[in-house]
Design a protein around this motif. Structure first.
Motif, PDB file in Angstrom:
ATOM      1  N   ILE A 233       4.997  -8.367  -6.819  1.00 36.27           N
ATOM      2  CA  ILE A 233       5.463  -7.218  -6.039  1.00 36.27           C
ATOM      3  C   ILE A 233       6.850  -7.483  -5.467  1.00 36.27           C
ATOM      4  CG2 ILE A 233       4.365  -7.932  -3.870  1.00 36.27           C
ATOM      5  CD1 ILE A 233       4.834  -4.314  -5.126  1.00 36.27           C
ATOM      6  N   VAL A 234       7.126  -8.743  -5.107  1.00 32.02           N
ATOM      7  CA  VAL A 234       8.464  -9.090  -4.638  1.00 32.02           C
ATOM      8  C   VAL A 234       9.492  -8.845  -5.730  1.00 32.02           C
ATOM      9  CG1 VAL A 234       9.962 -10.992  -3.936  1.00 32.02           C
ATOM     10  CG2 VAL A 234       7.704 -10.745  -2.894  1.00 32.02           C
ATOM     11  N   MET A 235       9.193  -9.271  -6.946  1.00 34.84           N
ATOM     12  CA  MET A 235      10.132  -9.088  -8.053  1.00 34.84           C
ATOM     13  C   MET A 235      10.359  -7.615  -8.346  1.00 34.84           C
ATOM     14  SD  MET A 235      11.265 -12.003  -8.700  1.00 34.84           S
ATOM     15  CE  MET A 235      12.248 -11.499 -10.116  1.00 34.84           C
ATOM     16  N   LYS A 236       9.314  -6.807  -8.246  1.00 31.07           N
ATOM     17  CA  LYS A 236       9.480  -5.363  -8.458  1.00 31.07           C
ATOM     18  C   LYS A 236      10.430  -4.776  -7.419  1.00 31.07           C
ATOM     19  CE  LYS A 236       4.976  -4.537 -10.640  1.00 31.07           C
ATOM     20  NZ  LYS A 236       3.613  -3.948 -10.474  1.00 31.07           N
ATOM     21  N   CYS A 237      10.291  -5.223  -6.185  1.00 35.08           N
ATOM     22  CA  CYS A 237      11.157  -4.719  -5.121  1.00 35.08           C
ATOM     23  C   CYS A 237      12.599  -5.190  -5.319  1.00 35.08           C
ATOM     24  CB  CYS A 237      10.631  -5.153  -3.762  1.00 35.08           C
ATOM     25  SG  CYS A 237       9.112  -4.301  -3.267  1.00 35.08           S
ATOM     26  N   LEU A 238      12.779  -6.437  -5.708  1.00 36.10           N
ATOM     27  CA  LEU A 238      14.123  -6.947  -5.960  1.00 36.10           C
ATOM     28  C   LEU A 238      14.792  -6.175  -7.093  1.00 36.10           C
ATOM     29  CD1 LEU A 238      13.578 -10.816  -5.690  1.00 36.10           C
ATOM     30  CD2 LEU A 238      14.572  -9.286  -3.973  1.00 36.10           C
ATOM     31  N   ARG A 239      14.052  -5.922  -8.151  1.00 42.73           N
ATOM     32  CA  ARG A 239      14.616  -5.182  -9.294  1.00 42.73           C
ATOM     33  C   ARG A 239      14.906  -3.730  -8.923  1.00 42.73           C
ATOM     34  NH1 ARG A 239      10.139  -7.857 -12.247  1.00 42.73           N
ATOM     35  NH2 ARG A 239      10.988  -9.717 -13.293  1.00 42.73           N
ATOM     36  N   SER A 240      14.141  -3.192  -7.984  1.00 41.03           N
ATOM     37  CA  SER A 240      14.304  -1.799  -7.605  1.00 41.03           C
ATOM     38  C   SER A 240      15.481  -1.577  -6.668  1.00 41.03           C
ATOM     39  CB  SER A 240      13.018  -1.292  -6.941  1.00 41.03           C
ATOM     40  OG  SER A 240      13.141   0.055  -6.570  1.00 41.03           O
ATOM     41  N   GLY A 241      15.913  -2.629  -5.976  1.00 37.51           N
ATOM     42  CA  GLY A 241      17.050  -2.479  -5.077  1.00 37.51           C
ATOM     43  C   GLY A 241      16.739  -2.655  -3.608  1.00 37.51           C
ATOM     44  N   TYR A 242      15.585  -3.228  -3.276  1.00 34.65           N
ATOM     45  CA  TYR A 242      15.289  -3.538  -1.884  1.00 34.65           C
ATOM     46  C   TYR A 242      16.311  -4.548  -1.365  1.00 34.65           C
ATOM     47  CZ  TYR A 242      10.758  -1.191  -1.351  1.00 34.65           C
ATOM     48  OH  TYR A 242       9.758  -0.263  -1.208  1.00 34.65           O
ATOM     49  N   THR A 243      16.627  -4.444  -0.076  1.00 34.90           N
ATOM     50  CA  THR A 243      17.656  -5.320   0.480  1.00 34.90           C
ATOM     51  C   THR A 243      17.079  -6.399   1.392  1.00 34.90           C
ATOM     52  OG1 THR A 243      18.014  -3.713   2.278  1.00 34.90           O
ATOM     53  CG2 THR A 243      19.431  -3.548   0.323  1.00 34.90           C
ATOM     54  N   SER A 244      15.754  -6.522   1.425  1.00 36.36           N
ATOM     55  CA  SER A 244      15.082  -7.554   2.210  1.00 36.36           C
ATOM     56  C   SER A 244      13.625  -7.604   1.758  1.00 36.36           C
ATOM     57  CB  SER A 244      15.164  -7.218   3.705  1.00 36.36           C
ATOM     58  OG  SER A 244      14.500  -8.182   4.487  1.00 36.36           O
ATOM     59  N   VAL A 245      13.042  -8.799   1.712  1.00 33.09           N
ATOM     60  CA  VAL A 245      11.649  -8.913   1.281  1.00 33.09           C
ATOM     61  C   VAL A 245      10.909  -9.929   2.141  1.00 33.09           C
ATOM     62  CG1 VAL A 245      12.051  -8.238  -1.123  1.00 33.09           C
ATOM     63  CG2 VAL A 245      12.195 -10.656  -0.485  1.00 33.09           C
ATOM     64  N   MET A 246       9.613  -9.676   2.316  1.00 31.87           N
ATOM     65  CA  MET A 246       8.728 -10.663   2.941  1.00 31.87           C
ATOM     66  C   MET A 246       7.673 -11.063   1.930  1.00 31.87           C
ATOM     67  SD  MET A 246       5.916 -10.327   5.963  1.00 31.87           S
ATOM     68  CE  MET A 246       5.004 -11.777   6.513  1.00 31.87           C
ATOM     69  N   ILE A 247       7.479 -12.352   1.782  1.00 29.93           N
ATOM     70  CA  ILE A 247       6.367 -12.857   0.983  1.00 29.93           C
ATOM     71  C   ILE A 247       5.369 -13.463   1.967  1.00 29.93           C
ATOM     72  CG2 ILE A 247       7.603 -15.027   0.515  1.00 29.93           C
ATOM     73  CD1 ILE A 247       4.926 -13.299  -1.717  1.00 29.93           C
TER      74      ILE A 247
ATOM     75  N   GLY B 101       0.815  -1.211   0.000  1.00 28.39           N
ATOM     76  CA  GLY B 101       0.000   0.000   0.000  1.00 28.39           C
ATOM     77  C   GLY B 101       0.847   1.258   0.000  1.00 28.39           C
ATOM     78  N   THR B 102       1.926   1.265   0.790  1.00 26.28           N
ATOM     79  CA  THR B 102       2.825   2.426   0.799  1.00 26.28           C
ATOM     80  C   THR B 102       3.547   2.561  -0.531  1.00 26.28           C
ATOM     81  OG1 THR B 102       3.145   2.200   3.181  1.00 26.28           O
ATOM     82  CG2 THR B 102       4.766   3.495   1.997  1.00 26.28           C
ATOM     83  N   ILE B 103       3.928   1.437  -1.112  1.00 25.07           N
ATOM     84  CA  ILE B 103       4.577   1.472  -2.429  1.00 25.07           C
ATOM     85  C   ILE B 103       3.632   2.082  -3.461  1.00 25.07           C
ATOM     86  CG2 ILE B 103       5.374   0.006  -4.325  1.00 25.07           C
ATOM     87  CD1 ILE B 103       6.597  -1.839  -2.164  1.00 25.07           C
ATOM     88  N   ASN B 104       2.365   1.698  -3.423  1.00 29.17           N
ATOM     89  CA  ASN B 104       1.391   2.273  -4.361  1.00 29.17           C
ATOM     90  C   ASN B 104       1.205   3.767  -4.123  1.00 29.17           C
ATOM     91  OD1 ASN B 104       0.907  -0.185  -5.609  1.00 29.17           O
ATOM     92  ND2 ASN B 104      -0.819  -0.698  -4.287  1.00 29.17           N
ATOM     93  N   TYR B 105       1.268   4.186  -2.865  1.00 30.08           N
ATOM     94  CA  TYR B 105       1.044   5.593  -2.512  1.00 30.08           C
ATOM     95  C   TYR B 105       2.231   6.469  -2.903  1.00 30.08           C
ATOM     96  CZ  TYR B 105       0.717   9.747   0.448  1.00 30.08           C
ATOM     97  OH  TYR B 105       0.708  11.048   0.905  1.00 30.08           O
ATOM     98  N   VAL B 106       3.431   6.054  -2.516  1.00 26.48           N
ATOM     99  CA  VAL B 106       4.618   6.887  -2.742  1.00 26.48           C
ATOM    100  C   VAL B 106       5.245   6.629  -4.101  1.00 26.48           C
ATOM    101  CG1 VAL B 106       6.904   7.514  -1.865  1.00 26.48           C
ATOM    102  CG2 VAL B 106       5.074   6.946  -0.254  1.00 26.48           C
ATOM    103  N   GLY B 107       5.281   5.366  -4.515  1.00 28.09           N
ATOM    104  CA  GLY B 107       5.985   4.978  -5.738  1.00 28.09           C
ATOM    105  C   GLY B 107       7.275   4.276  -5.373  1.00 28.09           C
ATOM    106  N   ILE B 108       7.494   3.113  -5.951  1.00 28.64           N
ATOM    107  CA  ILE B 108       8.634   2.286  -5.549  1.00 28.64           C
ATOM    108  C   ILE B 108       9.976   2.963  -5.844  1.00 28.64           C
ATOM    109  CG2 ILE B 108       8.775   0.959  -7.726  1.00 28.64           C
ATOM    110  CD1 ILE B 108       9.302  -1.513  -5.948  1.00 28.64           C
ATOM    111  N   ARG B 109      10.068   3.680  -6.960  1.00 30.99           N
ATOM    112  CA  ARG B 109      11.324   4.346  -7.298  1.00 30.99           C
ATOM    113  C   ARG B 109      11.638   5.455  -6.311  1.00 30.99           C
ATOM    114  NH1 ARG B 109      11.396   5.870 -13.563  1.00 30.99           N
ATOM    115  NH2 ARG B 109      13.477   6.569 -12.919  1.00 30.99           N
ATOM    116  N   PHE B 110      10.610   6.184  -5.881  1.00 32.09           N
ATOM    117  CA  PHE B 110      10.819   7.262  -4.920  1.00 32.09           C
ATOM    118  C   PHE B 110      11.223   6.707  -3.561  1.00 32.09           C
ATOM    119  CE2 PHE B 110       7.627   9.333  -7.807  1.00 32.09           C
ATOM    120  CZ  PHE B 110       8.520  10.220  -8.387  1.00 32.09           C
ATOM    121  N   LEU B 111      10.541   5.633  -3.118  1.00 35.56           N
ATOM    122  CA  LEU B 111      10.884   5.029  -1.832  1.00 35.56           C
ATOM    123  C   LEU B 111      12.324   4.538  -1.815  1.00 35.56           C
ATOM    124  CD1 LEU B 111       7.668   2.983  -0.995  1.00 35.56           C
ATOM    125  CD2 LEU B 111       8.604   4.865   0.355  1.00 35.56           C
ATOM    126  N   ARG B 112      12.696   3.819  -2.859  1.00 33.87           N
ATOM    127  CA  ARG B 112      14.059   3.292  -2.909  1.00 33.87           C
ATOM    128  C   ARG B 112      15.079   4.425  -2.966  1.00 33.87           C
ATOM    129  NH1 ARG B 112      17.201   4.279  -6.983  1.00 33.87           N
ATOM    130  NH2 ARG B 112      15.704   3.455  -8.475  1.00 33.87           N
TER     131      ARG B 112
END
Length: 285
Positions: A89-103, A52-63
């Protein structure tokens, strides 16, 4: 420094019976408050963002914000996807540069949950990103997901052992009586379940739904492998309260550079308080 993985910081916390604070990061001001608080306590910190936060802010901006903050931070900072609700959504975060993910496949059958988590682990581990997963049902409200607390289910320790062994997750979130959101009454934590999971596994455990948990209950859980503790609702509550108070006391103020500051400071103080609780090492018997 660059954003860090949660793997090593959680490993140290797990082995030494303290925990790393993971805080819901919903906007720039809250993120600044979180990191300022962690710097004051001189400890690593995890910025958590839900779908929800990713949709609100935008994944590129958050990263980008997280990366820039980590670059000038005096403490290690990780960027984590909390409650990832799909492989996409996990793959989007991995491609964006997140350093940890929860599925989060906790709503699925055991076998389907295992299959989904293994798929994420296979994608994340080769690029050095640790994976968190959940078994059992944690009640309350998290992002756009609402689970009636009466329908929440505890994690079976035997199933937890099998789940961790089969998926090879890096951290594991059991359901032992916590709930997302603020509690209407004091929660009854099943530390006996948590202790059995701890004794059966060798994996850092995660407490979800820590907003409003009594300090003593929070620290007791550290004896049994809790290495990461999630806070989100309490941050939103204090941020909104201080913002309302400031605008009520200063009705003519229209400068966000001024009216956001008390709210940001309230987040910093709360983060310092929570980290102080988590850093008091309580050694297992």
């Amino acid at each position: 420094m660059a954003l860090v993985s949660t793997k090593e910081i959680l490993k140290d916390a797990y082995e030494n019976h303290y925990a790393i604070g993971a805080f819901g990061a919903h906007n720039l001001e809250i993120m600044k408050g979180i990191i300022s608080g962690a710097e004051m306590m001189d400890t690593p910190v995890i910025l958590q963002t839900t779908p929800g936060t990713i949709n609100y802010v935008g994944i590129r901006f958050l990263r980008a914000i997280a990366e820039e903050m980590a670059a000038v931070s005096k403490v290690p900072v990780a960027l984590h996807l909390d409650h990832g609700n799909s492989f996409d959504i996990v793959m989007k975060c991995l491609r964006s540069g997140y350093t940890s993910v929860m599925i989060d496949g906790s709503h699925l059958s055991f076998n389907d949950n295992v299959a989904l988590v293994k798929r994420v682990v296979d994608a994340a581990n080769p690029i050095g990103v640790p994976v968190e997963a959940e078994l059992g049902t944690i009640g309350g409200v998290e992002d756009d997901l609402t689970v009636d607390e009466s329908l929440a289910t505890y994690t079976d320790p035997v199933a937890a052992e099998m789940f961790i062994s089969e998926t090879k997750v890096d951290s594991f979130a059991p359901a032992f009586g916590t709930a997302h959101g603020m509690y209407k009454r004091e929660p009854k934590l099943r530390l006996d379940i948590l202790e059995e999971i701890y004794n059966r596994t060798n994996c850092p455990l995660v407490m979800h739904g820590a907003s409003g948990i009594p300090d003593s209950s929070l620290q007791n859980a550290l004896k049994f492998g809790i290495a990461k503790v999630n806070f989100s609702t309490e941050l939103k509550v204090v941020f909104a309260k201080e913002l309302r108070n400031y605008l009520f006391d200063n009705p003519g103020q229209d400068d966000p550079r001024k009216y956001f500051l008390p709210a940001q400071e309230a987040v910093k103080n709360l983060v310092m308080n929570k980290i102080g609780l988590l850093q008091k090492k309580v050694y297992a018997k």
